[in-house]
Design an enzyme around this catalytic site. Structure first.
Site, short mmCIF file in Angstrom:
data_model
loop_
_atom_site.label_atom_id
_atom_site.label_comp_id
_atom_site.label_asym_id
_atom_site.label_seq_id
_atom_site.Cartn_x
_atom_site.Cartn_y
_atom_site.Cartn_z
N THR A 131 75.53 55.14 32.15
CA THR A 131 74.22 55.14 32.79
C THR A 131 73.27 54.15 32.11
O THR A 131 73.41 53.87 30.91
CB THR A 131 73.63 56.56 32.72
OG1 THR A 131 72.25 56.50 33.08
CG2 THR A 131 73.70 57.13 31.31
N ASP A 132 72.28 53.69 32.87
CA ASP A 132 71.25 52.82 32.27
C ASP A 132 70.36 53.59 31.31
O ASP A 132 69.63 53.00 30.50
CB ASP A 132 70.40 52.15 33.37
CG ASP A 132 69.73 53.12 34.33
OD1 ASP A 132 69.89 54.35 34.18
OD2 ASP A 132 69.02 52.63 35.24
N GLU A 133 70.43 54.94 31.37
CA GLU A 133 69.54 55.75 30.51
C GLU A 133 69.85 55.59 29.03
O GLU A 133 69.04 55.98 28.19
CB GLU A 133 69.64 57.23 30.88
CG GLU A 133 69.11 57.51 32.26
CD GLU A 133 68.89 58.99 32.50
OE1 GLU A 133 68.77 59.75 31.53
OE2 GLU A 133 68.85 59.36 33.68
N TYR A 158 70.99 64.61 27.51
CA TYR A 158 71.97 63.99 28.43
C TYR A 158 72.23 62.54 28.04
O TYR A 158 73.37 62.13 27.80
CB TYR A 158 71.48 64.06 29.88
CG TYR A 158 72.18 63.07 30.79
CD1 TYR A 158 73.53 63.21 31.10
CD2 TYR A 158 71.50 61.96 31.32
CE1 TYR A 158 74.19 62.28 31.91
CE2 TYR A 158 72.15 61.04 32.12
CZ TYR A 158 73.49 61.20 32.42
OH TYR A 158 74.14 60.28 33.21
N LYS A 175 75.61 60.52 26.56
CA LYS A 175 76.24 59.39 27.27
C LYS A 175 76.28 58.16 26.34
O LYS A 175 77.27 57.44 26.31
CB LYS A 175 75.48 59.05 28.55
CG LYS A 175 75.61 60.07 29.66
CD LYS A 175 77.04 60.29 30.14
CE LYS A 175 77.61 59.09 30.88
NZ LYS A 175 78.95 59.38 31.47
P1 NAD Z 1 77.97 65.17 39.02
O1 NAD Z 1 77.31 66.16 38.14
O2 NAD Z 1 77.66 65.15 40.47
O3 NAD Z 1 79.55 65.32 38.89
C1 NAD Z 1 80.20 65.52 37.66
C2 NAD Z 1 81.61 66.01 37.95
O4 NAD Z 1 82.30 66.15 36.70
C3 NAD Z 1 81.68 67.38 38.64
O5 NAD Z 1 82.60 67.34 39.71
C4 NAD Z 1 82.14 68.32 37.54
O6 NAD Z 1 82.88 69.43 38.04
C5 NAD Z 1 83.00 67.39 36.70
N1 NAD Z 1 83.12 67.83 35.30
C6 NAD Z 1 82.10 68.21 34.47
N2 NAD Z 1 82.60 68.56 33.28
C7 NAD Z 1 83.95 68.38 33.34
C8 NAD Z 1 85.02 68.56 32.42
N3 NAD Z 1 84.79 69.00 31.16
N4 NAD Z 1 86.27 68.27 32.82
C9 NAD Z 1 86.51 67.83 34.08
N5 NAD Z 1 85.55 67.66 35.00
C10 NAD Z 1 84.28 67.93 34.63
O7 NAD Z 1 77.69 63.75 38.36
P2 NAD Z 1 77.43 62.32 39.03
O8 NAD Z 1 76.00 62.18 39.33
O9 NAD Z 1 78.45 62.11 40.07
O10 NAD Z 1 77.76 61.38 37.78
C11 NAD Z 1 79.09 60.94 37.54
C12 NAD Z 1 79.10 59.99 36.37
O11 NAD Z 1 78.28 58.86 36.66
C13 NAD Z 1 78.55 60.58 35.07
O12 NAD Z 1 79.33 60.10 34.01
C14 NAD Z 1 77.14 60.04 34.98
O13 NAD Z 1 76.71 59.95 33.65
C15 NAD Z 1 77.31 58.69 35.62
N6 NAD Z 1 76.12 58.11 36.26
C16 NAD Z 1 75.42 58.83 37.19
C17 NAD Z 1 74.35 58.24 37.84
C18 NAD Z 1 73.57 58.98 38.92
O14 NAD Z 1 72.59 58.44 39.44
N7 NAD Z 1 73.96 60.20 39.30
C19 NAD Z 1 73.98 56.93 37.53
C20 NAD Z 1 74.70 56.23 36.55
C21 NAD Z 1 75.79 56.83 35.93
O1 DAU Z 2 69.51 56.31 35.75
C1 DAU Z 2 70.73 56.93 35.98
C2 DAU Z 2 70.59 58.43 35.89
O2 DAU Z 2 69.96 58.83 37.11
C3 DAU Z 2 71.92 59.15 35.72
O3 DAU Z 2 72.45 58.81 34.47
C4 DAU Z 2 71.74 60.66 35.83
O4 DAU Z 2 73.01 61.29 35.79
C5 DAU Z 2 71.06 60.98 37.14
O5 DAU Z 2 70.81 62.38 37.22
C6 DAU Z 2 69.75 60.21 37.24
O6 DAU Z 2 68.81 60.67 36.24
P1 DAU Z 2 67.27 60.95 36.59
O7 DAU Z 2 66.75 61.89 35.60
O8 DAU Z 2 66.56 59.67 36.81
O9 DAU Z 2 67.47 61.64 38.05
P2 DAU Z 2 66.78 62.90 38.76
O10 DAU Z 2 67.33 62.92 40.15
O11 DAU Z 2 66.87 64.12 37.95
O12 DAU Z 2 65.26 62.46 38.83
C7 DAU Z 2 64.84 61.22 39.39
C8 DAU Z 2 63.35 61.07 39.15
O13 DAU Z 2 62.65 62.03 39.95
C9 DAU Z 2 62.93 61.36 37.73
O14 DAU Z 2 61.87 60.49 37.38
C10 DAU Z 2 62.42 62.81 37.75
C11 DAU Z 2 61.87 62.93 39.15
N1 DAU Z 2 61.94 64.26 39.80
C12 DAU Z 2 63.12 64.91 39.79
C13 DAU Z 2 63.26 66.11 40.45
C14 DAU Z 2 64.57 66.86 40.44
C15 DAU Z 2 60.83 64.76 40.48
O15 DAU Z 2 59.74 64.15 40.51
N2 DAU Z 2 60.97 65.95 41.14
C16 DAU Z 2 62.14 66.65 41.16
O16 DAU Z 2 62.20 67.73 41.79
#
Ligand code: NAD
Ligand code: DAU
Length: 332
Positions: free
Chosen positions: A121-123, A148, A152
């Site tokens: 992630t960019d975080e 989190y 990562k």
């Molecule tokens: P998500 O929470 O939707 O999915 C995570 C999945 O991993 C789930 O299906 C869960 O059951 C599985 N999992 C969790 N723990 C596990 C374990 N110990 N063994 C096997 N499976 C397990 O997450 P997401 O949003 O799809 O993110 C996926 C990946 O992408 C993560 O590594 C996250 O850091 C990265 N990422 C997410 C975002 C975003 O915007 N959501 C952006 C950049 C990177």
């Molecule tokens: O940047 C990549 C990341 O993006 C991933 O690594 C994470 O897995 C993914 O969850 C996401 O992280 P954020 O914390 O940015 O996403 P989230 O959807 O939780 O929130 C997005 C933005 O919206 C954040 O600034 C918090 C805000 N927010 C979130 C929720 C759930 C609100 O204002 N209201 C809400 O109800």
């Protein structure tokens, strides 16, 4: 034809990747997923059984990994605890899966000499000032803010060390915020869409000035496939599609698309340590590997996402009450 082990393939981005690979290549996939609260078998429904195998299990299970590794050409590692708000409530599963789980996987990939791609992630880079010209690049120093993002960041560093010290054939990608179908309703965009469907006002943390750099999940998938096919082993690539928007604007877009008045949302208590702004410069991926995002129009992508949640209530409804109950505890 290759066989990929996709960890976390029943989650949001992992399942989108599995759909993308099946639609655009002749590769086969083994999904390894623990099915935590965030994993959903229904996200993989309808896919051809001869090309996708599902295995429920933990990425930290070394015996299971020794069984699966000889069957695959590459690991694509999505599995993680992924939600910042949950990590503030209870960091332990984040340490277990993101750090120890990744450790178990790279050790198994090393034992079996399997190519490894780590999804991150960019975080890990912390946050940027609002309105500043800076964006994250591959050499930006790590500076994570939350439990989190720190787990990562730690997992990225483990993968880098295994590549350098043990010759693990690894690549890493760090992507910005994804949106699209199959995203859990705890996350910002699906939470607001499903709130509106339920007649509940969207919930904006603080003033909503925080900026996220939105990318459609399909563009993330095409970038990961590009890195698997053409990326240089040992390298990190940043993935982003120039989608910077503040949270207030996104909520107002959702309300407009869903036919609600512009101000029909509530400000709620802010997230502790809330990162201000993320922004990705993906020049390296674009120039070195020729990747181009296909979903340049965020508004059109958001409209399609709203349609998907309207049309797929049976997919998200079982998650909704539990996700909202967690937010009630913090008043968010
Ligand atoms: P998500 O929470 O939707 O999915 C995570 C999945 O991993 C789930 O299906 C869960 O059951 C599985 N999992 C969790 N723990 C596990 C374990 N110990 N063994 C096997 N499976 C397990 O997450 P997401 O949003 O799809 O993110 C996926 C990946 O992408 C993560 O590594 C996250 O850091 C990265 N990422 C997410 C975002 C975003 O915007 N959501 C952006 C950049 C990177
Ligand atoms: O940047 C990549 C990341 O993006 C991933 O690594 C994470 O897995 C993914 O969850 C996401 O992280 P954020 O914390 O940015 O996403 P989230 O959807 O939780 O929130 C997005 C933005 O919206 C954040 O600034 C918090 C805000 N927010 C979130 C929720 C759930 C609100 O204002 N209201 C809400 O109800």
């Amino acid at each position: 034809m290759s066989i990929f082990l996709v960890t976390g393939g029943a989650g949001f981005i992992g399942s989108n990747f599995v759909h993308y690979v099946l639609e655009s290549t002749d590769h086969r996939v083994i999904v390894l997923d623990k099915l935590t609260y965030a994993g959903n078998r229904a996200s993989l429904e309808g896919l051809p059984e001869q090309r996708v195998t599902f295995r429920q299990g933990d990425i930290a299970d070394a015996d299971l990994l020794d069984e699966l590794m000889p069957q695959v050409d590459a690991v694509v590692h999505y599995a993680a605890e992924s939600h910042n708000d949950n990590s503030l409530d209870n960091p332990r599963p984040f340490v277990d899966t993101n750090l120890l789980g990744t450790y178990a996987l790279i050790e198994a990939a090393r034992r079996h000499e399997v190519r490894f791609h780590h999804i991150s992630t960019d975080e890990v880079y912390g946050d940027l000032e609002l309105g500043a010209p800076e964006r994250f690049i591959e050499s930006t120093p790590y500076n994570p803010s939350s439990p989190y993002s720190s787990t990562k960041a730690g997992s990225d560093l483990l993968v880098r060390a295994w590549a350098r010290s043990f010759g693990l054939r690894a690549t890493i990608s760090n992507c910005s915020n994804n949106y699209g179908p199959y995203q859990h309703v705890e996350k910002f965009i699906p939470r607001q869409i499903t709130n509106v469907i339920d007649g509940v006002r969207p919930r904006l943390y603080g003033e909503g000035r925080n900026v996220r750099d939105w990318i459609h999940a399909n563009d993330h998938s095409s970038a990961v496939l590009t890195i698997l096919e053409r990326g240089r082993v040992g390298e990190t690539y940043l993935i982003g599609a120039d989608g910077e928007r503040n949270n207030k604007t996104v909520i107002e877009d959702i309300l407009e698309i869903m036919g609600e008045p512009a101000g029909a949302y509530d400000h709620v208590v802010d997230r502790p340590g809330h990162d201000l702004r993320y922004a990705i410069d993906s020049t390296k991926l674009r120039t070195e590997l020729g990747w181009v995002p296909q979903y340049a129009d965020f508004r059109a992508g958001l409209e399609a996402t709203v349609r998907w949640y309207r049309d797929n209530e049976s997919w998200w409804r079982p998650q909704k009450a539990a996700a909202e109950a967690k937010y009630q505890v913090t008043g968010q």
